[in-house]
Each structure stands twice: as C-alpha cells, then as structure tokens.
Design a protein around this motif. Sequence first.
Motif, PDB file in Angstrom:
ATOM      1  N   ILE A  82       3.733  -3.373  -0.961  1.00 49.38           N
ATOM      2  CA  ILE A  82       4.701  -2.149  -1.100  1.00 49.38           C
ATOM      3  C   ILE A  82       5.711  -2.411  -0.154  1.00 49.38           C
ATOM      4  N   THR A  83       6.702  -1.390  -0.361  1.00 48.60           N
ATOM      5  CA  THR A  83       7.898  -1.161   0.808  1.00 48.60           C
ATOM      6  C   THR A  83       7.515  -0.417   1.720  1.00 48.60           C
ATOM      7  N   ASN A  84       7.994  -0.802   3.134  1.00 44.89           N
ATOM      8  CA  ASN A  84       7.609   0.004   4.154  1.00 44.89           C
ATOM      9  C   ASN A  84       8.334   1.313   3.787  1.00 44.89           C
ATOM     10  N   ALA A 132       1.444   7.769  -0.024  1.00 46.48           N
ATOM     11  CA  ALA A 132       0.249   7.349  -0.713  1.00 46.48           C
ATOM     12  C   ALA A 132       0.108   7.205  -2.355  1.00 46.48           C
ATOM     13  N   PRO A 133       0.764   8.249  -2.718  1.00 49.80           N
ATOM     14  CA  PRO A 133       0.880   8.274  -4.414  1.00 49.80           C
ATOM     15  C   PRO A 133       1.317   7.258  -5.051  1.00 49.80           C
ATOM     16  N   ALA A 134       2.422   6.873  -4.516  1.00 50.18           N
ATOM     17  CA  ALA A 134       3.280   5.591  -5.061  1.00 50.18           C
ATOM     18  C   ALA A 134       2.540   4.339  -4.694  1.00 50.18           C
ATOM     19  N   ALA A 135       2.049   4.331  -3.664  1.00 50.91           N
ATOM     20  CA  ALA A 135       0.972   2.942  -3.376  1.00 50.91           C
ATOM     21  C   ALA A 135      -0.159   2.923  -4.266  1.00 50.91           C
ATOM     22  N   GLY A 136      -0.787   4.148  -4.621  1.00 49.99           N
ATOM     23  CA  GLY A 136      -1.748   4.177  -5.630  1.00 49.99           C
ATOM     24  C   GLY A 136      -1.160   3.738  -7.063  1.00 49.99           C
ATOM     25  N   GLY A 137       0.190   4.111  -7.258  1.00 51.16           N
ATOM     26  CA  GLY A 137       0.821   3.766  -8.561  1.00 51.16           C
ATOM     27  C   GLY A 137       0.981   2.110  -8.680  1.00 51.16           C
ATOM     28  N   LYS A 138       0.651   1.465  -7.704  1.00 49.21           N
ATOM     29  CA  LYS A 138       0.966  -0.238  -7.757  1.00 49.21           C
ATOM     30  C   LYS A 138      -0.493  -0.426  -8.268  1.00 49.21           C
ATOM     31  N   ILE A 181      -8.661   6.657   3.855  1.00 53.26           N
ATOM     32  CA  ILE A 181      -8.231   5.295   4.682  1.00 53.26           C
ATOM     33  C   ILE A 181      -8.829   5.175   6.114  1.00 53.26           C
ATOM     34  N   VAL A 182      -8.847   3.967   6.355  1.00 56.29           N
ATOM     35  CA  VAL A 182      -9.276   3.524   7.598  1.00 56.29           C
ATOM     36  C   VAL A 182      -8.491   2.273   7.780  1.00 56.29           C
ATOM     37  N   SER A 183      -7.976   1.914   9.092  1.00 56.10           N
ATOM     38  CA  SER A 183      -7.077   0.950   9.576  1.00 56.10           C
ATOM     39  C   SER A 183      -7.974  -0.309   9.721  1.00 56.10           C
ATOM     40  N   TYR A 228       1.536  11.175   3.057  1.00 53.96           N
ATOM     41  CA  TYR A 228       1.001  10.310   4.158  1.00 53.96           C
ATOM     42  C   TYR A 228       1.727   9.079   3.773  1.00 53.96           C
ATOM     43  N   ILE A 229       2.597   8.337   4.676  1.00 51.29           N
ATOM     44  CA  ILE A 229       3.159   7.196   4.774  1.00 51.29           C
ATOM     45  C   ILE A 229       2.203   5.938   4.838  1.00 51.29           C
ATOM     46  N   MET A 230       2.062   5.016   4.084  1.00 48.43           N
ATOM     47  CA  MET A 230       1.227   3.752   4.246  1.00 48.43           C
ATOM     48  C   MET A 230       1.678   3.019   5.258  1.00 48.43           C
ATOM     49  N   LYS A 231       0.580   2.383   5.904  1.00 48.55           N
ATOM     50  CA  LYS A 231       0.803   1.469   7.091  1.00 48.55           C
ATOM     51  C   LYS A 231       0.249   0.139   6.604  1.00 48.55           C
ATOM     52  N   ASP A 232       0.751  -0.786   7.507  1.00 52.55           N
ATOM     53  CA  ASP A 232       0.214  -2.288   6.748  1.00 52.55           C
ATOM     54  C   ASP A 232      -1.316  -2.511   7.482  1.00 52.55           C
TER      55      ASP A 232
END
Length: 368
Positions: free
Chosen positions: A300-302, A306-312, A326-328, A354-358
């Motif tokens: 995903i793009t930095n 979260a919803p858009a990440a799930g859309g992947k 989520i857990v790192s 929530y903004i996803m992290k690597d």
Amino acid sequence: MSNLEVGIVGLPNVGKSTLFNAITKAGAEAANYPFCTIEPNVGVVDVPDPRLQVLSDMNQARKIVPASIRFVDIAGLVKGAAQGEGLGNKFLSHIRQVDAVAQVVRCFKDENITHVEGGIDPIRDIEIINTELCLADLESVEKRMERLQKLAKSGDKKAREELDLLNRVKEVLGEALPARRVEMTEDELLLVRDLNLLTLKPTLFVANVAEDEVATADVENQYVQKVKEYAAHEKAEVIVVSAKVESEIAELDETDAKDFLAELGLTESGLDKLIKASFKLLGLITFLTAGVQEVHAWTITNGTKAPAAGGKIHSDIERGFIRAEIVSYDDLIAAGSQNAAREKGQVRLEGKEYIMKDGDVTYFRFNV
C-alpha cells in the motif's frame, strides 16, 4: 498497487538487457506486456521479506504469498524517439504505463562492448533520454494548452489557473529539464495528473559498474559520482549494481548466491537494492495478514487508512469495514504468539481513521 510496475530504460549496450534477464530468471514468471504491438518483456519478482517465513512458522501456515513487483523491459532508446525514430512513440507509450522509471546508465569501460554514442559518458546518456522524454511531454503540454486557451479567454477561472501552471511546466521542459523540477502543490499535481507526463514519473538511476568494482564503486567510481551529482538536481535516487554480477547470481541457489555476494564484499544483491529503492521511490509500505491458510504481504501507499488497506484484500472489506485488529510485527515476535500479544495488551482495535504502518499484522472485521 499489487501490479506495481517499474520500467527499465536505457540506451543500447548499457547493460539494460543483461540486468533484466537476470531479474527474469530470479522472477516467478515472465509474461507479455499487454499494451503494444512490439511487446516488452515483464519480469515478476517477489519482494524479499524475511518476516513472512517467521510468521509462517508461527502460524504453521500452508503457504506464503509475498508482495511482488513487475519490471518492464522497455526497448533501447535512440535520439529522435520523440519524432518517431527507432521504436519512437511505441517506446514512449510503454513508459506511460509504468509507475516509476529505472534508467540504467553505463559506468564501466569495456573494449569488447561498444557504446552506441562512441564512449563512456553517463551524463550525456541520461540527457539523451531526458531530452526525448521532455520533447514528448512538451507535445502533450502544448496540445492541452491549445484546448485551454479558448476556455481561458471566455473567463473560465480554472482554465486560467491550469494555463499558468502549464506555462511554468512548458518553460522547464523547453530547457530539456524534467517536469519534476517544477515546484508544484498537491492541487497543481492533480491538475496535470491526467497528462501522464513522462518526466513527472519517479525516477531511479541504476549505475551499472564492472564486476570487480561493484563493492567500491559507490565511493571510488568517477562516473558513479557524476551520476549522483546529477541525480541530486533531478530529485532522483541512485543505486549501484553490476549487471554481470546479477546475471551470475541468477544462476545460483540461495546459499551459493549469499556466499558469492560475501566474496565480493556485498551484503545484498543489486536486485534487492533495486526493489527496496523502487518501494522507497513510490512511498510504499507493506502490511501483513497471517493465519493457518496463508501468510500474505500486501503493498500500500504510505498514509493509507485501514479501510482502504482492507480494500486491497477485497472490496467487501472496505465497504463493510468495522474495525482492524492490529499488532505490530515486532511486538508480535517479542510476545511469541498472537494470544501472548493480546494478553500483553499489544493487539489494538483501530477504526476508520487509522493510518496503516509498515509491518502491521492485521485482521479486518467487516460486515456486508
């Protein structure tokens, strides 16, 4: 972003095909590129990520699905491509399809390999390609400006704003400089996005050096230093590889490849460097899903929420998003298991903002 594509370009005899052939051998598959009559090759390569095997062992997963990147081998460019020389417009249309450009530049001498321009001069080579790309972009900009002028004369405010921006872009392109040189706001970038300017694409220079200097070329090769100085003005990255070394690595198994790299004083292959640099260039990160069925890396793009990440994974997840569990990755590994991480309070429930992290190991809750 699952079909992330990086176009490999360069003049003839700079090592572009050698590098691409090594990538193709390393890749999971090779396929025809669907856009044009003269079709470049595509090498699909897994993105190295040691976290996947660790998660697979933890979950006793049946399979691992790494992220992938597609490298597109675009035919060698010649002077006059913008006017149709060589593959001309076909070459340029191939570049329009990719997300980023990796320009292979020859930084080694070899009397057995002639250079199309007669001698080794990486800056001249870069400028030949830049000039052709700038000329193609100039044509696109001028066509758009012709259409906008009538609207601007009628008092259309948006048309005037876009004309002012395109005038700035045209001025830079007219000096054979890439559109990347123009300072633009995010709104201005949106205005020119559908022009798909070649010289706005994120660009990476791949300095191809001789096998015996690959470990030291980063600081000792005079040609590499010139490319780095040039790239700094171009807002571009530079990596150093030896296409010859990459072709040799491609023939070895993983253990032998590591030994060979160590003998050369290297910690990673040029292919791995190219993949990492491509991710950085495009501002990409990876989140992970893990279970008994599979461990999967998702690109995903930095800055993706979260919803858009799930859309992947599936459009239903984005549409019916409730929460992301989520857990790192680092916390999960330190805890030893998902249950242990949950007991320590390291598994979080995150909402729509929530903004996803690597490295986020994620389970999506949704309802459609």
